[in-house]
Motif scaffolding. Structure first.
Motif, PDB file in Angstrom:
ATOM      1  N   ASP A 117       0.806  -1.223   0.000  1.00 30.49           N
ATOM      2  CA  ASP A 117       0.000   0.000   0.000  1.00 30.49           C
ATOM      3  C   ASP A 117       0.842   1.277   0.000  1.00 30.49           C
ATOM      4  O   ASP A 117       0.308   2.371   0.078  1.00 30.49           O
ATOM      5  CB  ASP A 117      -0.962   0.006   1.185  1.00 30.49           C
ATOM      6  N   GLY A 118       2.152   1.147  -0.060  1.00 36.56           N
ATOM      7  CA  GLY A 118       3.032   2.310  -0.119  1.00 36.56           C
ATOM      8  C   GLY A 118       3.640   2.691   1.219  1.00 36.56           C
ATOM      9  O   GLY A 118       4.557   3.496   1.275  1.00 36.56           O
ATOM     10  N   SER A 119       3.137   2.137   2.324  1.00 37.05           N
ATOM     11  CA  SER A 119       3.708   2.436   3.633  1.00 37.05           C
ATOM     12  C   SER A 119       4.973   1.601   3.845  1.00 37.05           C
ATOM     13  O   SER A 119       5.253   0.669   3.082  1.00 37.05           O
ATOM     14  CB  SER A 119       2.691   2.139   4.733  1.00 37.05           C
ATOM     15  N   GLU A 120       5.718   1.942   4.876  1.00 37.53           N
ATOM     16  CA  GLU A 120       6.943   1.219   5.190  1.00 37.53           C
ATOM     17  C   GLU A 120       6.894   0.771   6.640  1.00 37.53           C
ATOM     18  O   GLU A 120       6.375   1.490   7.502  1.00 37.53           O
ATOM     19  CB  GLU A 120       8.167   2.097   4.952  1.00 37.53           C
ATOM     20  N   VAL A 121       7.423  -0.407   6.899  1.00 37.73           N
ATOM     21  CA  VAL A 121       7.479  -0.923   8.259  1.00 37.73           C
ATOM     22  C   VAL A 121       8.947  -1.008   8.682  1.00 37.73           C
ATOM     23  O   VAL A 121       9.801  -1.445   7.909  1.00 37.73           O
ATOM     24  CB  VAL A 121       6.753  -2.289   8.382  1.00 37.73           C
TER      25      VAL A 121
END
Length: 166
Positions: A117-121
């Protein structure tokens, strides 16, 4: 007399210049130390590679392990990858003893990983869950958050033991 006076003034001059040189070198040293401290605070996060010390987040008995080899990838291990590690610290009455070579699945890594979804963890520490050769967890509980990317890597049993899925 004149020679004695000249040598006295040359000693005074040398001591003044020597003091100035020491102050200048101290100033350069402190500015270099400050630059090094800034670069250490902005340290780049990398793969989990050989000799990386990881925290164990299950109740198998081990506290810390050191990575011997990442089983996939040339650079190192990321979230969900399996590693071979050596136990460096262990609880006295645990299932795993100090010095034993074990397999582990990386459940938290300080290196960023992008999601669909484009987020980063990204996590604050590097952590593993110890598993056997078939990939089944040795412990019966997993502490702390575990990313849902482990589902894609076929580590569903670890997700069922985890208390919090991130």
């Amino acid at each position: 007399m004149a020679a004695g006076l000249a040598s006295k003034w040359s000693r005074v001059g040398r001591s003044l210049l020597g003091g100035l040189g020491n102050n200048l070198s101290n100033l350069l040293t402190t500015s270099h130390e400050m630059a090094c401290n800034n670069s250490l605070s902005q340290q780049q996060r990398t793969f989990i590679q050989m000799r990386t010390v990881l925290k164990v987040v299950d109740n198998s008995g081990a506290k810390k392990v050191m990575c011997i080899q990442a089983l996939k990838g040339k650079k190192g291990a990321r979230l969900g990858d399996t590693i071979v590690a050596s136990v460096k610290e262990a609880h006295p009455n645990g299932k795993v003893k100090k010095g034993k070579v074990v397999y582990g699945v990386v459940v938290r890594a300080a290196m960023q990983r992008g999601r669909c979804d484009g987020s980063e963890v990204k996590f604050d520490d590097n952590a593993v869950v110890l598993v056997d050769k078939q990939g089944q967890p040795i412990g019966t509980r997993v502490f702390g958050p575990v990313p849902h990317e482990l589902r894609k890597k076929k580590h569903v049993k670890i997700l069922t033991l985890a208390g919090h899925i991130a």
